[in-house]
Scaffold this active site. Structure first.
Site, mmCIF file in Angstrom:
data_model
loop_
_atom_site.group_PDB
_atom_site.id
_atom_site.type_symbol
_atom_site.label_atom_id
_atom_site.label_comp_id
_atom_site.label_asym_id
_atom_site.label_seq_id
_atom_site.Cartn_x
_atom_site.Cartn_y
_atom_site.Cartn_z
ATOM 1 N N CYS A 1 -5.789 10.377 -2.064
ATOM 2 C CA CYS A 1 -5.996 11.250 -3.047
ATOM 3 C C CYS A 1 -4.629 11.734 -3.864
ATOM 4 O O CYS A 1 -3.537 11.864 -3.090
ATOM 5 C CB CYS A 1 -6.906 12.456 -2.941
ATOM 6 N N ASP B 1 -9.206 21.927 1.169
ATOM 7 C CA ASP B 1 -10.115 21.072 0.852
ATOM 8 C C ASP B 1 -11.375 21.809 0.300
ATOM 9 O O ASP B 1 -12.290 20.913 0.260
ATOM 10 C CB ASP B 1 -10.294 20.193 2.290
ATOM 11 N N LYS C 1 -14.477 13.951 8.913
ATOM 12 C CA LYS C 1 -13.460 12.867 8.387
ATOM 13 C C LYS C 1 -12.141 12.824 8.750
ATOM 14 O O LYS C 1 -11.632 11.944 9.396
ATOM 15 C CB LYS C 1 -13.468 12.733 6.935
ATOM 16 N N ASN C 2 -11.467 14.045 8.639
ATOM 17 C CA ASN C 2 -9.892 14.292 9.358
ATOM 18 C C ASN C 2 -9.770 14.088 10.641
ATOM 19 O O ASN C 2 -8.715 13.834 11.009
ATOM 20 C CB ASN C 2 -9.251 15.505 8.475
ATOM 21 N N ARG D 1 3.370 13.977 -1.764
ATOM 22 C CA ARG D 1 3.061 14.053 -0.349
ATOM 23 C C ARG D 1 3.937 13.495 0.841
ATOM 24 O O ARG D 1 3.647 11.988 1.111
ATOM 25 C CB ARG D 1 1.593 13.384 -0.170
ATOM 26 N N ARG E 1 -15.218 8.369 0.060
ATOM 27 C CA ARG E 1 -14.390 8.161 0.878
ATOM 28 C C ARG E 1 -14.386 9.099 2.151
ATOM 29 O O ARG E 1 -14.021 9.121 3.055
ATOM 30 C CB ARG E 1 -12.802 8.621 0.479
HETATM 31 N N1 EPU Z 1 4.447 18.204 3.871
HETATM 32 C C1 EPU Z 1 5.768 18.032 4.008
HETATM 33 N N2 EPU Z 1 6.496 16.939 4.675
HETATM 34 C C2 EPU Z 1 5.494 16.254 5.760
HETATM 35 C C3 EPU Z 1 4.107 16.452 5.664
HETATM 36 C C4 EPU Z 1 3.748 17.549 5.077
HETATM 37 O O1 EPU Z 1 6.575 18.616 3.242
HETATM 38 O O2 EPU Z 1 6.122 15.337 6.369
HETATM 39 C C5 EPU Z 1 3.705 19.265 3.108
HETATM 40 C C6 EPU Z 1 2.891 18.664 2.315
HETATM 41 O O3 EPU Z 1 3.506 18.150 1.029
HETATM 42 C C7 EPU Z 1 1.884 19.810 1.938
HETATM 43 C C8 EPU Z 1 1.825 20.543 3.317
HETATM 44 O O4 EPU Z 1 3.055 20.128 3.963
HETATM 45 O O5 EPU Z 1 2.293 20.616 0.908
HETATM 46 C C9 EPU Z 1 0.586 20.338 4.427
HETATM 47 O O6 EPU Z 1 0.337 18.882 4.173
HETATM 48 P P1 EPU Z 1 -0.130 18.278 5.522
HETATM 49 O O7 EPU Z 1 0.657 17.401 6.281
HETATM 50 O O8 EPU Z 1 -0.834 19.227 6.342
HETATM 51 O O9 EPU Z 1 -1.587 17.295 4.909
HETATM 52 P P2 EPU Z 1 -1.969 15.752 5.111
HETATM 53 O O10 EPU Z 1 -1.870 15.729 6.740
HETATM 54 O O11 EPU Z 1 -1.149 15.092 4.302
HETATM 55 C C10 EPU Z 1 -4.368 16.728 5.770
HETATM 56 C C11 EPU Z 1 -5.754 16.201 5.413
HETATM 57 C C12 EPU Z 1 -6.076 16.642 3.730
HETATM 58 C C13 EPU Z 1 -5.702 18.111 3.746
HETATM 59 C C14 EPU Z 1 -4.226 18.530 4.399
HETATM 60 C C15 EPU Z 1 -4.228 20.070 4.459
HETATM 61 C C16 EPU Z 1 -6.098 14.184 6.479
HETATM 62 C C17 EPU Z 1 -6.244 12.732 6.436
HETATM 63 N N3 EPU Z 1 -5.580 14.672 5.353
HETATM 64 O O12 EPU Z 1 -3.333 16.080 4.817
HETATM 65 O O13 EPU Z 1 -7.256 16.472 3.304
HETATM 66 O O14 EPU Z 1 -5.453 18.664 2.431
HETATM 67 O O15 EPU Z 1 -4.179 17.982 5.719
HETATM 68 O O16 EPU Z 1 -5.157 20.741 5.322
HETATM 69 O O17 EPU Z 1 -6.097 14.789 7.441
HETATM 70 C C18 EPU Z 1 -8.893 15.974 1.906
HETATM 71 O O18 EPU Z 1 -9.730 15.625 3.234
HETATM 72 O O19 EPU Z 1 -9.644 15.972 0.812
HETATM 73 C C19 EPU Z 1 -7.521 16.202 2.198
HETATM 74 C C20 EPU Z 1 -6.849 15.891 1.111
#
Ligand code: EPU
Length: 440
Positions: A135, A325, A40-41, A140, A417
Site C-alpha cells: 500500500c 491499521d 494477515k500480518n 516506507r 489483499r
Molecule cells: N521505519 C523506518 N525504517 C525501517 C522500518 C520502518 O523508518 O527500516 C518506519 C516506517 O517508516 C514507519 C514506522 O517505522 O514510520 C513503522 O513501520 P513498520 O516497519 O512497523 O511497518 P511495516 O513493517 O512496513 C507493518 C504492517 C503494516 C502496519 C505497520 C505498523 C506488515 C506486512 N505490514 O508494516 O500493515 O501498518 O506494520 O503497524 O506487517 C496493513 O496491514 O494495512 C499495513 C499497512
C-alpha cells in the site's frame, strides 16, 4: 479432504480485475455473528519463515487472502512443495529449497516480501528480492532491516529495483532499533534464528504478530525469548526440524474493523475467534465513543452501540497503542460523531487519502500532513469511491453500509489483499453488499 485450486490466483497476483466493484446499499445496522480469520500480518511473515525449516510443517488458520496466495506462489518458485489441505490450511515441505533469488516481479507486488530477505539469508546465506511494494502510505524505508542484517555480518546492497544480501556466516549480535518497526523486528529475528551465538533486539516492536512469528519459530525448534516485550533474545540453533502444526493467531485488525463497524452502524455484533487482550486499545475507544463491549467466554466480544458515536481524539502508536491499521475505520465513526474530533497519525505520513473519499460521501474532514480534523456530520450519502489502500477500503465499506443510498467501491485488489470473504462476512451481518462486474 478439500483441495484449494489455484486457477484464479493470477487475478490476484498480477494486479486484480479493475472491472470488479463492491456495490453497497445503505443503511443497515449490522447485527449477528462474525468469525475472525487468521492474522494477515502474522501469516505473511510465517510463510517466509518456513524457509528456515529443513522439513515439513502444517499451518492452520491461514487467511485466504491474496497476500497469502502470492507468498505461497513465491515459496513454490523457490522450491517449496505446498499442499492445500483446505482453503485455510497448508502443508509445506521446504526440504528441497535451493533457489535464493525470489522472482522480482512477484516480490515487488507486496510489502511483506522483505521477509524473504531475513529467511533466505538465514537458510542460504544469500538472498535477492525485488523492492517491496504494498500500500502507498508514504515513505516506507527499510534502513532498520538492513542495519540488523549488517550487525549479523551480512553485506546488503540496494539498487536497480532489488535488494541483495549475502554473508559467509551469520553471527549473533546486539541490534538497537532506532524506530519501533514491526517488519525490521521480525526480519532480524528471522535472520538470527540459525546464526551462531545470541542476538538481542532492543527497542523491538511488540505487536501480537511478532509474538506469533516467534511462537511459530519456537514450535519448529528455535530458541526465541521475550517476544512481546521491547527486548527479544534469540539464541541461534543449528537446525529447525519442523514436523509440527501451527495455527495462526486471530487477526487483531480484522476484529477491530468489525468492532468499529458495530459502532458506526449502531449495530450489535458478536465477534468470535478473537484475542480480547489484543483488542484493548480499540475497546477503550469504542467505550469513549459511547459503544459497549462485553467479553463472552474466552474468545468472543459482543460490541454494540445504540446512539450516534461521541467525538474522540486518536493518536496512532505502536502496540499496545491504537493501531494505525484501524485509523481509517475509526475515522468513519468520527466522521458521523456528535462533535469534533482529531486524529494524529504517528506511523505513516500518507494515511489520510481515504478522507477525500469520505468527503465525497458528505463527511467534513480536513487532513493536513499527519493530522486530520473531523467535524461530525449527521449522515453520509452513497457515492462512487475508490479504495486508496487496504484499510481505506475497509473503512469505505463501513461508510457505504451506514450511508443513505448506494455506494460503489473500486480498486478492490487492495481489500482482497488483507480481508478474507469480506463481503460475505458483512452480508451475514445484514449488509446489502455485492461484488459486481461493471461489464455486466
Ligand atoms: N521505519 C523506518 N525504517 C525501517 C522500518 C520502518 O523508518 O527500516 C518506519 C516506517 O517508516 C514507519 C514506522 O517505522 O514510520 C513503522 O513501520 P513498520 O516497519 O512497523 O511497518 P511495516 O513493517 O512496513 C507493518 C504492517 C503494516 C502496519 C505497520 C505498523 C506488515 C506486512 N505490514 O508494516 O500493515 O501498518 O506494520 O503497524 O506487517 C496493513 O496491514 O494495512 C499495513 C499497512
Amino acid at each position: 479432504m478439500v483441495y484449494f485450486t489455484i486457477d484464479k490466483v493470477y487475478y490476484y497476483i498480477f494486479g486484480g480485475n479493475a472491472l470488479e466493484k463492491l456495490l453497497i446499499t445503505g443503511k443497515t445496522p449490522l447485527k449477528g455473528e462474525v468469525t475472525i480469520s487468521g492474522a494477515k500480518n502474522a501469516a505473511v511473515a510465517i510463510l517466509p519463515a518456513t524457509l528456515l525449516i529443513n522439513g515439513i510443517c502444517t499451518i492452520e488458520n491461514l487467511p485466504n487472502i491474496s497476500d497469502v496466495k502470492i507468498s505461497c506462489k513465491i515459496l513454490e518458485e523457490l522450491g517449496a512443495k505446498i499442499t492445500w489441505n483446505s482453503k485455510n490450511e497448508i502443508t509445506i515441505d521446504t526440504r528441497n529449497v535451493c533457489c535464493t533469488n525470489a522472482p522480482l516481479d512477484m516480490t515487488s507486488k507486496f510489502r511483506a516480501s522483505y521477509y524473504l530477505l531475513g529467511a533466505l539469508l538465514g537458510r542460504c546465506k544469500n538472498a535477492q528480492v525485488g523492492m517491496p511494494g504494498g500500500c502507498n502510505l508514504g515513505a516506507r524505508p527499510i534502513d532498520q532491516h538492513i542495519k540488523g542484517f549488517e550487525a549479523l555480518g551480512a553485506n546488503v546492497e540496494v539498487g536497480q529495483g532489488k535488494i541483495t544480501a549475502s554473508v559467509k556466516k551469520l553471527v549473533g549480535n546486539s541490534v538497537y532499533m532506532d524506530v519501533v518497526s514491526v517488519g525490521a523486528t521480525i526480519n532480524v529475528m528471522l535472520a538470527s534464528v540459525l546464526a551462531e551465538g545470541t542476538t538481542t533486539i532492543d527497542n523491538a516492536a511488540k505487536e501480537p504478530h511478532i509474538v506469533d512469528v516467534a511462537n511459530f519459530l519456537n514450535t519448529m525448534g528455535a530458541d526465541i525469548r521475550g517476544a512481546g516485550t521491547d527486548m527479544i533474545k534469540i539464541n541461534g540453533v543449528k537446525e529447525l526440524k519442523g514436523n509440527a502444526t501451527y495455527s495462526v493467531v486471530p487477526d487483531q485488525i480484522e476484529a477491530g474493523t468489525f468492532m468499529l463497524a458495530a459502532v458506526a452502524s449502531r449495530g450489535d455484533i458478536k465477534i468470535k475467534n478473537c484475542i480480547t487482550k489484543h483488542l484493548e486499545p480499540i475497546t477503550a475507544k469504542v467505550i469513549e465513543m459511547g459503544g459497549n463491549v462485553e467479553e463472552i467466554g474466552g474468545d468472543t466480544l459482543r460490541v454494540w452501540c445504540n446512539k450516534r458515536p461521541s467525538k474522540a481524539n486518536i493518536k496512532t502508536l505502536p502496540y499496545p497503542g491504537f493501531p494505525t491499521d484501524l485509523q481509517p475505520q475509526i475515522g468513519v465513526c468520527l466522521s458521523i460523531a456528535d462533535g469534533n474530533s482529531t486524529i494524529n497519525e504517528s506511523i505513516w505520513e500518507s494515511r489520510f487519502q481515504y478522507t477525500e473519499e469520505l468527503n465525497k460521501m458528505g463527511a467534513k474532514i480536513t487532513a493536513q500532513g499527519k493530522s486530520a480534523f473531523f467535524e461530525g456530520v449527521k449522515k453520509l450519502y452513497g457515492s462512487p469511491v475508490c479504495a486508496t489502500d487496504l484499510r481505506a477500503g475497509a473503512a469505505l465499506i463501513i461508510a457505504g453500509i451506514i450511508a443513505d443510498g448506494q455506494t460503489k467501491i473500486s480498486n478492490l485488489q487492495y481489500i482482497d489483499r488483507g480481508y478474507e470473504n469480506i463481503e460475505e462476512k458483512f452480508r451475514n451481518l445484514g449488509a446489502k453488499i455485492e461484488r459486481i462486474n461493471e461489464e455486466e
